[in-house]
Design an enzyme around this catalytic site. Sequence first.
Site, PDB file in Angstrom:
ATOM      1  N   LYS A 203      -7.455  -3.445  48.648  1.00 33.21           N
ATOM      2  CA  LYS A 203      -7.052  -2.373  49.160  1.00 33.21           C
ATOM      3  C   LYS A 203      -7.140  -2.345  50.798  1.00 33.21           C
ATOM      4  CE  LYS A 203      -5.174   1.766  50.397  1.00 33.21           C
ATOM      5  NZ  LYS A 203      -4.321   2.213  50.107  1.00 33.21           N
ATOM      6  N   CYS A 257      -4.281   5.697  57.061  1.00 31.34           N
ATOM      7  CA  CYS A 257      -4.908   4.384  56.286  1.00 31.34           C
ATOM      8  C   CYS A 257      -4.937   3.204  57.074  1.00 31.34           C
ATOM      9  CB  CYS A 257      -3.871   4.224  55.248  1.00 31.34           C
ATOM     10  SG  CYS A 257      -3.483   5.447  53.954  1.00 31.34           S
TER      11      CYS A 257
HETATM   12  N1  SAJ Z   1       3.762   1.241  62.598  1.00 29.22           N
HETATM   13  C1  SAJ Z   1       4.274   0.441  63.804  1.00 29.22           C
HETATM   14  N2  SAJ Z   1       4.821  -0.502  63.583  1.00 29.22           N
HETATM   15  C2  SAJ Z   1       5.348  -1.239  62.305  1.00 29.22           C
HETATM   16  C3  SAJ Z   1       4.984  -0.192  61.299  1.00 29.22           C
HETATM   17  C4  SAJ Z   1       4.119   0.935  61.574  1.00 29.22           C
HETATM   18  O1  SAJ Z   1       3.759   0.720  64.925  1.00 29.22           O
HETATM   19  O2  SAJ Z   1       6.046  -1.938  62.403  1.00 29.22           O
HETATM   20  C5  SAJ Z   1       2.856   2.216  62.821  1.00 29.22           C
HETATM   21  C6  SAJ Z   1       3.568   3.777  62.365  1.00 29.22           C
HETATM   22  O3  SAJ Z   1       4.373   4.159  63.296  1.00 29.22           O
HETATM   23  C7  SAJ Z   1       2.192   4.430  62.077  1.00 29.22           C
HETATM   24  C8  SAJ Z   1       1.348   3.402  61.551  1.00 29.22           C
HETATM   25  O4  SAJ Z   1       1.835   2.109  61.885  1.00 29.22           O
HETATM   26  O5  SAJ Z   1       1.725   5.094  63.139  1.00 29.22           O
HETATM   27  C9  SAJ Z   1       1.336   3.223  60.039  1.00 29.22           C
HETATM   28  O6  SAJ Z   1       2.434   3.412  59.277  1.00 29.22           O
HETATM   29  P1  SAJ Z   1       2.785   2.715  58.149  1.00 29.22           P
HETATM   30  O7  SAJ Z   1       4.278   2.928  57.644  1.00 29.22           O
HETATM   31  O8  SAJ Z   1       2.509   1.077  58.179  1.00 29.22           O
HETATM   32  O9  SAJ Z   1       1.870   3.124  56.839  1.00 29.22           O
HETATM   33  P2  SAJ Z   1       1.102   4.495  56.189  1.00 29.22           P
HETATM   34  O10 SAJ Z   1       0.002   4.842  57.046  1.00 29.22           O
HETATM   35  O11 SAJ Z   1       2.320   5.406  56.329  1.00 29.22           O
HETATM   36  O12 SAJ Z   1       1.108   4.175  54.898  1.00 29.22           O
HETATM   37  C10 SAJ Z   1       0.341   3.088  54.645  1.00 29.22           C
HETATM   38  C11 SAJ Z   1       1.364   2.048  53.724  1.00 29.22           C
HETATM   39  N3  SAJ Z   1       1.182   0.791  54.038  1.00 29.22           N
HETATM   40  C12 SAJ Z   1       2.032  -0.166  54.154  1.00 29.22           C
HETATM   41  O13 SAJ Z   1       1.689  -1.208  54.259  1.00 29.22           O
HETATM   42  C13 SAJ Z   1       3.450   0.283  54.354  1.00 29.22           C
HETATM   43  C14 SAJ Z   1       0.917   2.251  52.165  1.00 29.22           C
HETATM   44  O14 SAJ Z   1       1.660   1.238  51.503  1.00 29.22           O
HETATM   45  C15 SAJ Z   1      -0.451   2.571  51.885  1.00 29.22           C
HETATM   46  O15 SAJ Z   1      -0.732   2.904  50.402  1.00 29.22           O
HETATM   47  C16 SAJ Z   1      -1.083   3.776  52.538  1.00 29.22           C
HETATM   48  O16 SAJ Z   1      -1.004   3.271  53.978  1.00 29.22           O
HETATM   49  C17 SAJ Z   1      -2.308   4.126  52.204  1.00 29.22           C
HETATM   50  O17 SAJ Z   1      -2.656   4.989  51.509  1.00 29.22           O
HETATM   51  O18 SAJ Z   1      -3.128   3.011  52.316  1.00 29.22           O
END
Ligand code: SAJ
Length: 420
Positions: A203, A257
Amino acid sequence: MKICVLGLGHIGLPMAALFATNGYEVVGIDINKNIVESINKGVAPFEEPGLPELLEEVIKSKSLIAKTEVEEADVFIIAAPTPLDKEMKIAELKYVRSAAEMTYPYLRKDNLVVLESTVPPGTSKKLLIPILERSGLKVGKDFYLAHCPERAIPGNTIYEMIHNNRVVGGIDKKSAELAKSLYSCVVKGNFYLTNIITAEFVKLMENTFRDINIALANEFAQIAEECGVNVWEAIELANKHPRVNILKPGPGVGGHCIAIDPWFLTENTTRCRIVSLAREINDGMPNHVLQIVKRMLEGVNDPIITVFGVAYKGDVDDTRETPALKFIKLAENEGYKVKVHDPHVKEFEYELLTLEDAVRDSDCIVLITDHKVFREVDPKEISSLMRSKNVVDTRNILDARRWEEEGFRVKVLGDGMGKT
Ligand code: SAJ
């Protein structure tokens, strides 16, 4: 079969509701009375697509009831939050500890305990088992224990809880098998069984992988600005390569996360280099955005700026670890007056203003969150309200030409070809 879910947050509540709609008797436990009351009225305490409908159904049918005290059950699922101790950069495990302490007096022979919370490697063995064994029962002999970390993404939680693959770590094979059979009434994805510490580690690896890749995109954005390249176009082209998938740059990484879990790895070892560096790069992004704003507002007296979006990402109301907060505080330290607008967020450390009030007399809009509604903002309607017309788009979601036609100077993060 009766399930007790401890912690009715972004993971615990949807999971409890999904179990309830699939034939289990579910009791949801939360120490927060307001949350319990709201759930029992069928009202979700946070925004999540599909959750209100699901909750209404399971509360009406009484298959889910929320309470503040644990009671006997066949299965206990711990979905307590594991925030980061921000000063020490280590996991704050007090909620997991207290959920375990609330559970052990009710633990009976052949019960299954599942930890869903994300934890540093080894937590199940070092912290959880000693507390649960205060019941007088022995793990693996009298009761079963598994770690079943959640991978659902906020904004699409319900769908992903059902369809994502799950890694299940058991203290022994039987524990993993029991957890798999419990979850398989809800989860349509594949199950992969392993031992408990590997599940904990997997994880953290997943979210660290994402953090590092966002850091790489953010570093590319900064290099592109210096090289006179538009990073967004460059990334799109690089991603045409069959084995390259660069993520998007932005104002920093937020959420409960990705911005936190990498630290759960570093706290257990002295060997983390790239993991800590990625955290540093992503945490530096609010400051980088501020430098862009400063260059745009050079010569403006008593600058007023408007932040568009304080949710940590688009189309959610969640502000946990939002990079917007650091940006606002840094901007205030710089002497800027900051006004905030976010149509999704209901509560925030700063006053949330309507669009008109937020842009009135402002010198610059700084778009931090990629909410869809911001794409629809009509520059024509707000341009006369602003004192000077500047926009910094950290997500590359605005139609720059449309804004420029209304007389705005537009700077996009990572666009080294821009005019400012
Ligand atoms: N972000 C970027 N660039 C990207 C993608 C995201 O700057 O290309 C930023 C977003 O704006 C945000 C942060 O990263 O601030 C995290 O966003 P996210 O969409 O990657 O993830 P979370 O925190 O909403 O949810 C994640 C999920 N992870 C992914 O890999 C997409 C989910 O699968 C996890 O289960 C969750 O965290 C968790 O509970 O750990």
